[in-house]
Design an enzyme around this catalytic site. Structure first.
Site, PDB file in Angstrom:
ATOM      1  N   ASP A  26       0.868  -1.172   0.000  1.00  0.00           N
ATOM      2  CA  ASP A  26       0.000   0.000   0.000  1.00  0.00           C
ATOM      3  C   ASP A  26       0.916   1.236   0.000  1.00  0.00           C
ATOM      4  OD1 ASP A  26      -2.329   1.685   0.526  1.00  0.00           O
ATOM      5  OD2 ASP A  26      -1.529   1.857   2.559  1.00  0.00           O
ATOM      6  N   LYS A  72      -5.635  19.426  -7.056  1.00  0.00           N
ATOM      7  CA  LYS A  72      -5.100  18.859  -5.805  1.00  0.00           C
ATOM      8  C   LYS A  72      -3.890  17.974  -6.091  1.00  0.00           C
ATOM      9  CE  LYS A  72      -4.766  15.107  -3.106  1.00  0.00           C
ATOM     10  NZ  LYS A  72      -4.598  13.676  -3.373  1.00  0.00           N
ATOM     11  N   ALA A  92       0.200  10.894  -8.377  1.00  0.00           N
ATOM     12  CA  ALA A  92       0.639  11.096  -6.992  1.00  0.00           C
ATOM     13  C   ALA A  92       1.627  10.001  -6.592  1.00  0.00           C
ATOM     14  CB  ALA A  92      -0.575  11.106  -6.065  1.00  0.00           C
ATOM     15  N   ASP A 122      -0.203   5.192   0.709  1.00  0.00           N
ATOM     16  CA  ASP A 122      -0.464   6.255   1.682  1.00  0.00           C
ATOM     17  C   ASP A 122      -0.595   5.674   3.085  1.00  0.00           C
ATOM     18  OD1 ASP A 122      -0.612   8.450  -0.216  1.00  0.00           O
ATOM     19  OD2 ASP A 122      -2.372   7.393  -0.969  1.00  0.00           O
ATOM     20  N   GLU A 127      -0.738  11.349   4.334  1.00  0.00           N
ATOM     21  CA  GLU A 127      -2.103  11.881   4.411  1.00  0.00           C
ATOM     22  C   GLU A 127      -2.178  13.257   5.065  1.00  0.00           C
ATOM     23  OE1 GLU A 127      -4.388  10.801   2.684  1.00  0.00           O
ATOM     24  OE2 GLU A 127      -4.437   8.641   2.565  1.00  0.00           O
ATOM     25  N   GLU A 183     -13.858  10.676  -4.509  1.00  0.00           N
ATOM     26  CA  GLU A 183     -14.931  10.091  -3.689  1.00  0.00           C
ATOM     27  C   GLU A 183     -15.021  10.820  -2.347  1.00  0.00           C
ATOM     28  OE1 GLU A 183     -12.550   8.535  -5.328  1.00  0.00           O
ATOM     29  OE2 GLU A 183     -13.393   6.890  -6.481  1.00  0.00           O
ATOM     30  N   GLY A 230     -10.089   7.288  -1.926  1.00  0.00           N
ATOM     31  CA  GLY A 230     -10.134   7.985  -3.214  1.00  0.00           C
ATOM     32  C   GLY A 230     -10.447   9.457  -3.007  1.00  0.00           C
TER      33      GLY A 230
HETATM   34  C1  XBP Z   1      -5.247   6.257   0.407  1.00  0.00           C
HETATM   35  C2  XBP Z   1      -6.391   7.009  -0.097  1.00  0.00           C
HETATM   36  C3  XBP Z   1      -6.220   8.003  -1.176  1.00  0.00           C
HETATM   37  C4  XBP Z   1      -5.462   9.254  -0.777  1.00  0.00           C
HETATM   38  C5  XBP Z   1      -5.737  10.360  -1.775  1.00  0.00           C
HETATM   39  O1  XBP Z   1      -4.954   5.237  -0.480  1.00  0.00           O
HETATM   40  O2  XBP Z   1      -7.485   6.792   0.358  1.00  0.00           O
HETATM   41  O3  XBP Z   1      -7.503   8.379  -1.544  1.00  0.00           O
HETATM   42  O4  XBP Z   1      -5.911   9.728   0.483  1.00  0.00           O
HETATM   43  O5  XBP Z   1      -5.433   9.965  -3.037  1.00  0.00           O
HETATM   44  P1  XBP Z   1      -3.905   4.033  -0.159  1.00  0.00           P
HETATM   45  P2  XBP Z   1      -6.099  10.605  -4.329  1.00  0.00           P
HETATM   46  O6  XBP Z   1      -3.662   4.012   1.321  1.00  0.00           O
HETATM   47  O7  XBP Z   1      -4.607   2.817  -0.675  1.00  0.00           O
HETATM   48  O8  XBP Z   1      -2.670   4.331  -0.945  1.00  0.00           O
HETATM   49  O9  XBP Z   1      -6.533  12.010  -3.974  1.00  0.00           O
HETATM   50  O10 XBP Z   1      -5.001  10.580  -5.362  1.00  0.00           O
HETATM   51  O11 XBP Z   1      -7.281   9.736  -4.674  1.00  0.00           O
HETATM   52 MG    MG Z   2      -3.030   3.305   3.203  1.00  0.00          MG
END
Ligand code: XBP
Ligand code: MG
Length: 251
Positions: free
Chosen positions: A10, A82, A125, A12, A19, A56, A53
């Protein structure tokens, strides 16, 4: 019982704590630039992380009255801005990798384990984080970069993990995933894969019942910082190494 062939990461919260000081700040920059008065503070963003997302997440905040109504095209435009702000923040080198991430990636790569990424985040990103925090050589070292809208159903659906192993030609039973959140864990669990969790401030109170290992971080060899939070395989761990992931596969 299967041999460990593949590790899916994963992004983020797992590769880096992106985040709070990355995505959140970039959303707020885009909102301000668009003339919206909305700003997501640290606690509000924590609530909004339940929705995976970025597009979303904005839609969800609109639906609960946090932001004015807007059509999907405007949400998509806002999100595109963003992503540009996020890329700039990452290029400024503000977000380091989490402890032990580079160490475990290097160890697994040297051992010939197939490495991949399974993330909800937008490909641009992800690319920024690889280029500026990991290093460009990792574009080739990851055998698959599964990201964003490539599957219609984002985490907690298992789709992004199933997509990655399909591309790689490995089975779920040969794969272990590294995650940081309950949405990520549900996604891995429903893809029938083993899972190691490294928690962070936003996910410390999430439910990881059934995960194969829950730790505060992967840890570095010269540090005692790691905390073992769930260790159902009774592994002897100072920092998480490839041998521990292999032991989890052997159950
Ligand atoms: C984490 C998320 C993402 C990011 C924002 O994803 O929920 O939505 O917060 O990304 P993961 P975008 O932990 O699965 O990597 O704004 O590019 O959607
Ligand atoms: Mg994550």
């Amino acid at each position: 019982m299967a041999e460990l062939k593949c590790i899916l990461w994963d992004v983020d919260g797992t590769l880096a704590d992106t985040e709070r000081d990355g995505h959140r700040v970039a959303f707020n920059m885009a909102f301000e630039e668009a003339g919206l008065s909305r700003q997501w503070d640290v606690a509000t963003y924590g609530e909004l992380l339940a929705v995976t997302g970025g597009k979303e997440r904005i839609r969800f905040d609109i639906d609960r009255g946090g932001m004015p109504e807007m059509p999907f095209e405007e949400i998509a435009k806002l999100h595109a801005r963003k992503t540009i702000h996020y890329q700039t923040l990452i290029a400024d080198g503000l977000i380091p990798l989490r402890p032990g991430v580079r160490r475990l990636l290097e160890e697994a790569y040297a051992a010939g384990i197939t490495l991949g990424v399974s993330t909800t985040t937008t490909p641009a990103a992800l690319d920024a984080l690889i280029e500026h925090s990991l290093g460009k050589e990792w574009f080739d070292r990851f055998a698959v970069l599964a990201a964003g809208d490539i599957v219609p159903a984002k985490k907690p659906a298992p789709d992004i993990y199933l997509y990655a192993i399909d591309k790689l030609g490995v089975s779920a039973a040969e794969t272990i995933a590294l995650e940081d959140s309950s949405n990520g864990w549900k996604s891995v669990r429903d893809a029938d894969m083993k899972c190691v969790i490294t928690i962070n401030d936003y996910t410390a109170d999430h439910d990881f019942t059934g995960a194969d290992l829950v730790v505060s971080e992967l840890g570095e060899a010269d540090s005692d910082a790691i905390k073992l939070l769930q260790n159902p395989h009774a592994l002897d761990i100072h920092h998480v190494e490839l041998k521990h992931l292999q032991a989890i596969m052997h159950g």
